[in-house]
Design a protein around this motif. Structure first.
Motif, PDB file in Angstrom:
ATOM      1  N   ILE A   7       1.041  -1.322  -0.109  1.00  0.00           N
ATOM      2  CA  ILE A   7       0.064   0.016  -0.537  1.00  0.00           C
ATOM      3  C   ILE A   7       1.103   1.128  -0.267  1.00  0.00           C
ATOM      4  CG2 ILE A   7      -1.905   1.103   1.032  1.00  0.00           C
ATOM      5  CD1 ILE A   7      -2.467  -1.481   0.886  1.00  0.00           C
ATOM      6  N   GLY A   8       0.741   1.965  -0.930  1.00  0.00           N
ATOM      7  CA  GLY A   8       1.488   3.234  -1.347  1.00  0.00           C
ATOM      8  C   GLY A   8       2.609   2.789  -2.238  1.00  0.00           C
ATOM      9  N   GLY A  10       5.156   4.641  -3.242  1.00  0.00           N
ATOM     10  CA  GLY A  10       5.990   5.682  -3.240  1.00  0.00           C
ATOM     11  C   GLY A  10       8.082   5.020  -3.384  1.00  0.00           C
ATOM     12  N   ILE A  11       8.457   6.045  -2.985  1.00  0.00           N
ATOM     13  CA  ILE A  11       9.975   5.448  -2.809  1.00  0.00           C
ATOM     14  C   ILE A  11      10.366   3.899  -2.179  1.00  0.00           C
ATOM     15  CG2 ILE A  11      12.291   5.884  -1.712  1.00  0.00           C
ATOM     16  CD1 ILE A  11      11.906   8.811  -1.808  1.00  0.00           C
ATOM     17  N   MET A  12       9.225   3.919  -0.236  1.00  0.00           N
ATOM     18  CA  MET A  12       9.379   2.267   0.290  1.00  0.00           C
ATOM     19  C   MET A  12       8.542   1.494  -0.997  1.00  0.00           C
ATOM     20  SD  MET A  12      12.088   2.879   1.603  1.00  0.00           S
ATOM     21  CE  MET A  12      11.794   1.307   3.097  1.00  0.00           C
ATOM     22  N   ASP A  31      -2.057   2.736  -4.753  1.00  0.00           N
ATOM     23  CA  ASP A  31      -2.032   3.591  -4.644  1.00  0.00           C
ATOM     24  C   ASP A  31      -3.520   5.040  -5.500  1.00  0.00           C
ATOM     25  OD1 ASP A  31      -0.505   6.807  -4.750  1.00  0.00           O
ATOM     26  OD2 ASP A  31       1.126   5.945  -3.581  1.00  0.00           O
ATOM     27  N   PRO A  32      -3.620   5.994  -5.035  1.00  0.00           N
ATOM     28  CA  PRO A  32      -4.081   6.938  -5.541  1.00  0.00           C
ATOM     29  C   PRO A  32      -4.108   7.518  -6.204  1.00  0.00           C
ATOM     30  CG  PRO A  32      -4.301   7.459  -2.654  1.00  0.00           C
ATOM     31  CD  PRO A  32      -3.387   5.958  -3.015  1.00  0.00           C
ATOM     32  N   ALA A  72       2.874   1.015   3.133  1.00  0.00           N
ATOM     33  CA  ALA A  72       3.967   1.769   3.344  1.00  0.00           C
ATOM     34  C   ALA A  72       3.596   3.559   3.107  1.00  0.00           C
ATOM     35  CB  ALA A  72       5.387   1.322   2.194  1.00  0.00           C
ATOM     36  N   VAL A  73       2.875   4.253   3.269  1.00  0.00           N
ATOM     37  CA  VAL A  73       1.603   5.412   3.407  1.00  0.00           C
ATOM     38  C   VAL A  73       3.021   6.618   3.893  1.00  0.00           C
ATOM     39  CG1 VAL A  73      -0.278   4.353   2.417  1.00  0.00           C
ATOM     40  CG2 VAL A  73      -0.174   5.084   4.913  1.00  0.00           C
ATOM     41  N   PRO A  74       2.156   7.854   4.280  1.00  0.00           N
ATOM     42  CA  PRO A  74       3.367   8.458   4.650  1.00  0.00           C
ATOM     43  C   PRO A  74       3.307   8.446   5.693  1.00  0.00           C
ATOM     44  CG  PRO A  74       2.574   9.988   2.512  1.00  0.00           C
ATOM     45  CD  PRO A  74       1.580   8.374   2.733  1.00  0.00           C
ATOM     46  N   GLU A  75       4.868   8.731   6.776  1.00  0.00           N
ATOM     47  CA  GLU A  75       4.966   8.484   7.515  1.00  0.00           C
ATOM     48  C   GLU A  75       3.375   9.490   8.820  1.00  0.00           C
ATOM     49  OE1 GLU A  75       6.538   6.635   9.217  1.00  0.00           O
ATOM     50  OE2 GLU A  75       7.268   6.838  11.007  1.00  0.00           O
ATOM     51  N   LYS A  80      -2.205   6.814   8.572  1.00  0.00           N
ATOM     52  CA  LYS A  80      -1.418   5.072   8.912  1.00  0.00           C
ATOM     53  C   LYS A  80      -3.364   4.043   9.642  1.00  0.00           C
ATOM     54  CE  LYS A  80       3.536   5.123   8.438  1.00  0.00           C
ATOM     55  NZ  LYS A  80       3.191   4.333   7.303  1.00  0.00           N
ATOM     56  N   ASN A 100       5.854  -0.599   7.458  1.00  0.00           N
ATOM     57  CA  ASN A 100       6.308   0.027   7.777  1.00  0.00           C
ATOM     58  C   ASN A 100       7.502   1.442   7.861  1.00  0.00           C
ATOM     59  OD1 ASN A 100       9.175  -0.222   6.109  1.00  0.00           O
ATOM     60  ND2 ASN A 100       8.798   0.852   3.997  1.00  0.00           N
ATOM     61  N   SER A 102       9.076   4.423  10.135  1.00  0.00           N
ATOM     62  CA  SER A 102      10.384   4.352  10.459  1.00  0.00           C
ATOM     63  C   SER A 102      10.099   4.308  11.881  1.00  0.00           C
ATOM     64  CB  SER A 102      10.793   5.650   9.940  1.00  0.00           C
ATOM     65  OG  SER A 102      10.943   5.588   8.203  1.00  0.00           O
ATOM     66  N   PHE A 124      11.330  -1.565   6.860  1.00  0.00           N
ATOM     67  CA  PHE A 124      12.632  -1.870   6.043  1.00  0.00           C
ATOM     68  C   PHE A 124      13.650  -0.730   5.621  1.00  0.00           C
ATOM     69  CE2 PHE A 124       9.138  -4.873   4.861  1.00  0.00           C
ATOM     70  CZ  PHE A 124       9.538  -5.778   4.189  1.00  0.00           C
ATOM     71  N   ASN A 126      16.123   1.768   3.140  1.00  0.00           N
ATOM     72  CA  ASN A 126      15.824   2.603   1.854  1.00  0.00           C
ATOM     73  C   ASN A 126      17.795   2.268   1.579  1.00  0.00           C
ATOM     74  OD1 ASN A 126      15.184   4.243  -0.301  1.00  0.00           O
ATOM     75  ND2 ASN A 126      15.911   5.788   0.718  1.00  0.00           N
TER      76      ASN A 126
HETATM   77  N1  LIG Z   1      11.975   6.876   2.869  1.00  0.00           N
HETATM   78  C1  LIG Z   1      12.602   5.589   3.281  1.00  0.00           C
HETATM   79  O1  LIG Z   1      14.007   6.240   3.404  1.00  0.00           O
HETATM   80  C2  LIG Z   1      11.960   5.325   4.215  1.00  0.00           C
HETATM   81  C3  LIG Z   1      12.453   4.483   4.820  1.00  0.00           C
HETATM   82  C4  LIG Z   1      11.877   3.225   5.507  1.00  0.00           C
HETATM   83  C5  LIG Z   1      10.940   3.391   5.676  1.00  0.00           C
HETATM   84  N2  LIG Z   1      10.587   4.826   4.978  1.00  0.00           N
HETATM   85  C6  LIG Z   1       8.742   4.120   5.777  1.00  0.00           C
HETATM   86  O2  LIG Z   1       7.924   4.299   5.247  1.00  0.00           O
HETATM   87  C7  LIG Z   1       6.817   4.671   4.751  1.00  0.00           C
HETATM   88  C8  LIG Z   1       6.511   5.418   3.056  1.00  0.00           C
HETATM   89  O3  LIG Z   1       7.302   6.152   3.112  1.00  0.00           O
HETATM   90  P1  LIG Z   1       8.659   6.615   1.673  1.00  0.00           P
HETATM   91  O4  LIG Z   1       9.405   7.658   1.702  1.00  0.00           O
HETATM   92  O5  LIG Z   1       7.492   5.441   0.408  1.00  0.00           O
HETATM   93  O6  LIG Z   1       7.440   7.579   1.417  1.00  0.00           O
HETATM   94  P2  LIG Z   1       6.876   8.726  -0.038  1.00  0.00           P
HETATM   95  O7  LIG Z   1       6.059   9.913  -0.052  1.00  0.00           O
HETATM   96  O8  LIG Z   1       7.620   8.060  -0.947  1.00  0.00           O
HETATM   97  O9  LIG Z   1       5.380   7.743  -0.840  1.00  0.00           O
HETATM   98  C9  LIG Z   1       4.531   7.329  -0.112  1.00  0.00           C
HETATM   99  C10 LIG Z   1       3.118   7.319  -1.186  1.00  0.00           C
HETATM  100  O10 LIG Z   1       1.995   6.682  -0.417  1.00  0.00           O
HETATM  101  C11 LIG Z   1       1.126   6.904  -1.717  1.00  0.00           C
HETATM  102  N3  LIG Z   1      -0.136   7.004  -0.284  1.00  0.00           N
HETATM  103  C12 LIG Z   1      -0.924   7.887  -0.048  1.00  0.00           C
HETATM  104  N4  LIG Z   1      -1.830   7.605   1.282  1.00  0.00           N
HETATM  105  C13 LIG Z   1      -1.959   6.661   0.605  1.00  0.00           C
HETATM  106  C14 LIG Z   1      -2.931   5.984   1.037  1.00  0.00           C
HETATM  107  N5  LIG Z   1      -4.103   6.497   2.184  1.00  0.00           N
HETATM  108  N6  LIG Z   1      -3.190   4.349   0.999  1.00  0.00           N
HETATM  109  C15 LIG Z   1      -2.712   4.150  -0.720  1.00  0.00           C
HETATM  110  N7  LIG Z   1      -1.080   5.024  -0.695  1.00  0.00           N
HETATM  111  C16 LIG Z   1      -1.158   6.116  -0.804  1.00  0.00           C
HETATM  112  C17 LIG Z   1       1.310   8.827  -1.965  1.00  0.00           C
HETATM  113  O11 LIG Z   1       0.423   9.056  -3.061  1.00  0.00           O
HETATM  114  C18 LIG Z   1       2.216   8.541  -2.033  1.00  0.00           C
HETATM  115  O12 LIG Z   1       2.928   7.714  -3.767  1.00  0.00           O
HETATM  116  C19 LIG Z   1       7.122   5.851   5.500  1.00  0.00           C
HETATM  117  O13 LIG Z   1       6.138   5.394   6.792  1.00  0.00           O
HETATM  118  C20 LIG Z   1       8.394   6.494   5.931  1.00  0.00           C
HETATM  119  O14 LIG Z   1       8.364   6.736   7.452  1.00  0.00           O
HETATM  120  C21 LIG Z   1      10.637   5.582   4.789  1.00  0.00           C
END
Ligand SMILES: NC(=O)c1ccc[n+]([C@@H]2O[C@H](COP(=O)([O-])OP(=O)(O)OC[C@H]3O[C@@H](n4cnc5c(N)ncnc54)[C@H](O)[C@@H]3O)[C@@H](O)[C@H]2O)c1
Ligand SMILES: O=C(O)[C@@H](O)[C@@H](O)[C@H](O)[C@@H](O)CO
Length: 310
Positions: A7-8, A10-12, A31-32, A72-75, A80, A100, A102, A124, A126
């Motif tokens: 779910i999500g 993004g980067i992760m 992802d929406p 893995a949606v925003p922190e 969440k 996931n 942080s 996990f 990055n």
């Molecule tokens: N970036 C890192 O280095 C890292 C490492 C480990 C853990 N994390 C954790 O992983 C999580 C995601 O981080 P990220 O860096 O991938 O964030 P990101 O901002 O790159 O991606 C988050 C994605 O979630 C989507 N999203 C938002 N609301 C949603 C919903 N209701 N349903 C589905 N998708 C939705 C967004 O559109 C976005 O594409 C966070 O909790 C972060 O703390 C991040």
């Protein structure tokens, strides 16, 4: 082969989808945001075992039952909670669910879930498809069987699982990482060293050892009495601020967020981008070196057993 949902996108989420696809699972990435789905699909490439959708409900019925879900949606705690609560009502109690996050506490995340016994944090790092370690953190309601099932699934996928016994903010790795970062920002603000000097020193002094030797084993090598003597005079002088450093407030306020906005502590020009890509290309070699130590230990154990005629 198991079916998982991430779910999500993004980067992760994108790297997690790539990781689980690579080790033979079928993965749906949710992802929406259409642009995020498109970017993830372009990075991952076409595969019959991969699908994207705006919500889990939008997945075709033929996609079949789901064995595990990783959020893995925003922190943001409220987001969440809402996502995890909805997932727990959508999927039966046999579907494993992980976050996931942080560093948010598992108990806080699981508050609105049904069957929270199948929930754990799988933290996990990055890039999630390359870095081997995953912290596995139980919520108070998590069953030992859930911890075993997550550990087995992650281990089968090639990850090195660190199972924590308590649900504390930042788990272990981010507590360590933030303790070090707090001191780094303090030194930068005091003008003791610049960002480049600090990064170089850390890489060549601490980094090269840390890939092969953890901080505790290193204390044994250096001498615990020496460490003790230094700790006695140094601790009163270390940064102990309980709010983020001013330099972080300033960078965030100015939109200087690092690579994603092309300006952070470094300027993300073409040279810096190439450097980051070289780092990503070199990571597997560093990981292979780190794993080599254990392979040699395993070889020694096997040779020992052979010598004993076992
Ligand atoms: N970036 C890192 O280095 C890292 C490492 C480990 C853990 N994390 C954790 O992983 C999580 C995601 O981080 P990220 O860096 O991938 O964030 P990101 O901002 O790159 O991606 C988050 C994605 O979630 C989507 N999203 C938002 N609301 C949603 C919903 N209701 N349903 C589905 N998708 C939705 C967004 O559109 C976005 O594409 C966070 O909790 C972060 O703390 C991040
Ligand atoms: O370093 C990582 O990949 C993780 O510890 C992340 O959880 C985290 O987002 C950090 O980068 C930020 O503290």
């Amino acid at each position: 082969m198991e079916t998982g949902i991430v779910i999500g996108a993004g980067i992760m989420g994108t790297a997690l989808a790539r990781h689980f696809l690579k080790c033979g699972h079928r993965i749906a990435l949710i992802d929406p945001d259409e642009a995020a789905r498109a970017a993830a699909a372009a990075q991952i490439g076409p595969s019959e075992e991969f699908i994207t959708a705006p919500t889990p409900e939008a997945l075709p019925a033929a996609w079949g039952p789901c064995h595990f879900v990783i959020e893995a949606v925003p922190e943001r705690l409220e987001l969440k909670r809402q996502v995890l609560g909805a997932l727990s009502r959508q999927f039966g109690p046999d579907t494993l669910i992980a976050s996931n996050t942080s560093g948010l506490r598992a108990a806080d995340l699981a508050r609105d879930m049904t069957h929270p016994e199948r929930f754990a944090i799988a933290h996990f790092f990055n890039p999630a498809d390359l870095i081997p370690a995953v912290e596995l953190v139980p919520a108070p309601a998590t069953s030992p069987q859930t911890m075993d099932l997550w550990e087995a699934l992650l281990t089968r996928s090639g990850k090195k699982v660190a199972r924590l016994r308590a649900d504390l903010p930042g788990f272990v790795a981010n507590r360590l990482q933030h303790a070090m970062a707090r001191e780094c920002f303090h030194l930068l603000e005091a003008g003791v060293i610049d960002a480049e000097g600090l990064d170089t020193l850390t890489r060549y002094a601490l980094g090269v050892r840390l890939a092969l030797i953890g901080p505790i084993l290193q204390r044994d090598l250096n001498g615990i009495d020496t460490h003790h003597a230094i700790a006695r005079y140094l601790y009163p002088d270390l940064a102990a601020n309980t709010t983020p450093a001013q330099v972080l407030d300033d960078k965030c306020a100015a939109g200087m967020l690092g690579r994603k906005t092309a300006q952070g502590f470094y300027t993300w020009d073409a040279r810096q981008e190439r450097r980051a890509q070289r780092v990503e290309a070199l990571l597997p070699a560093v990981i292979a070196l780190a794993r080599q130590i254990e392979t040699e230990e395993n070889d020694d154990a096997e040779m020992g057993e052979q010598a004993r005629g076992l």
